[in-house]
Write a protein that holds these residues in place. Sequence first.
Motif, mmCIF file in Angstrom:
data_model
loop_
_atom_site.group_PDB
_atom_site.id
_atom_site.type_symbol
_atom_site.label_atom_id
_atom_site.label_comp_id
_atom_site.label_asym_id
_atom_site.label_seq_id
_atom_site.Cartn_x
_atom_site.Cartn_y
_atom_site.Cartn_z
ATOM 1 N N GLY A 141 -2.652 -5.823 22.215
ATOM 2 C CA GLY A 141 -1.778 -6.937 22.585
ATOM 3 C C GLY A 141 -2.135 -7.517 23.939
ATOM 4 N N LEU A 167 1.916 -8.923 30.367
ATOM 5 C CA LEU A 167 3.319 -9.244 30.116
ATOM 6 C C LEU A 167 3.576 -9.454 28.626
ATOM 7 C CD1 LEU A 167 6.106 -9.848 31.293
ATOM 8 C CD2 LEU A 167 5.401 -12.226 31.531
ATOM 9 N N ALA A 168 2.697 -10.188 27.954
ATOM 10 C CA ALA A 168 2.866 -10.421 26.518
ATOM 11 C C ALA A 168 2.819 -9.104 25.753
ATOM 12 C CB ALA A 168 1.790 -11.371 26.013
ATOM 13 N N SER A 169 1.891 -8.232 26.135
ATOM 14 C CA SER A 169 1.768 -6.941 25.479
ATOM 15 C C SER A 169 3.024 -6.101 25.667
ATOM 16 C CB SER A 169 0.552 -6.196 26.027
ATOM 17 O OG SER A 169 0.473 -4.907 25.486
ATOM 18 N N ALA A 215 -4.405 -16.509 27.150
ATOM 19 C CA ALA A 215 -4.074 -17.117 28.448
ATOM 20 C C ALA A 215 -5.329 -17.655 29.124
ATOM 21 C CB ALA A 215 -3.378 -16.087 29.346
ATOM 22 N N GLY A 241 -3.399 -11.273 24.312
ATOM 23 C CA GLY A 241 -2.605 -12.138 25.198
ATOM 24 C C GLY A 241 -3.429 -12.655 26.359
ATOM 25 N N VAL A 279 -0.666 -12.483 32.322
ATOM 26 C CA VAL A 279 0.012 -12.996 31.125
ATOM 27 C C VAL A 279 -0.229 -12.059 29.950
ATOM 28 C CG1 VAL A 279 0.005 -14.868 29.430
ATOM 29 C CG2 VAL A 279 0.050 -15.397 31.857
ATOM 30 N N GLY A 280 -1.476 -11.561 29.812
ATOM 31 C CA GLY A 280 -1.786 -10.642 28.724
ATOM 32 C C GLY A 280 -0.975 -9.369 28.801
ATOM 33 N N ILE A 292 6.046 -7.141 26.232
ATOM 34 C CA ILE A 292 7.160 -7.723 25.478
ATOM 35 C C ILE A 292 7.043 -7.389 23.995
ATOM 36 C CG2 ILE A 292 8.163 -9.916 24.710
ATOM 37 C CD1 ILE A 292 7.602 -10.987 27.546
ATOM 38 N N VAL A 293 5.843 -7.616 23.431
ATOM 39 C CA VAL A 293 5.665 -7.404 21.994
ATOM 40 C C VAL A 293 5.687 -5.926 21.625
ATOM 41 C CG1 VAL A 293 4.026 -7.688 20.086
ATOM 42 C CG2 VAL A 293 4.470 -9.583 21.637
#
Length: 196
Positions: free
Chosen positions: A169, A133-135, A177, A173, A130-131, A137-138
Amino acid sequence: MQGEELPTLAGQDPARVCTLPPEGLEDRLAWIRTAILPHAVETERLPDGLALELRAAPGVADALDRLVALEKECCGSIGFVHRAGREPERRRLEIHGVDPDAGVFRDFQATESSPPYDRPTRRLLKAAGVGLLASLIVCCVLPIGAAALLGAAAAPLAGLDAPAPIAAGALLGGLGAWWWLGRARPSATSGCGPDC
């Protein structure tokens, strides 16, 4: 509900002891696979058999009572016992007088406690995914998308595609998570449903 008496014979293969015809046995096993085994969270070898710990989801106790009653009719020399589990919100099915390595039990492995990963490792892997993926995306998708939509107005976001913001990020993230996956869940008696 508990079985009245347990047999003294151990090591029996249930498929050989069962008086159901082959198609009846397969139907019974198919019902067990769909109505009972999806709720299994732990499998335990007993000195004379096998035990399953199951989530006490709606209908599980009734299904276990039905199984115990049905098995008394066709497998009298095998003891089936249904009782409260070792932890709250669980039910326990014990099968006594059987060989726990019998082929009929191949599917009887609990899904939640099975390999390849234990619960903390799964939580860590999910949080890391999740971390990351979030990184991405951002720090990658957002600047590229903003540049495409806003043109020069998105210039302040261009610096997010550097390694330091991506790593920060991912760390933030992942920590978020990790916290989210580890927070206390309400009990099944709180009315939130069996999968809370």
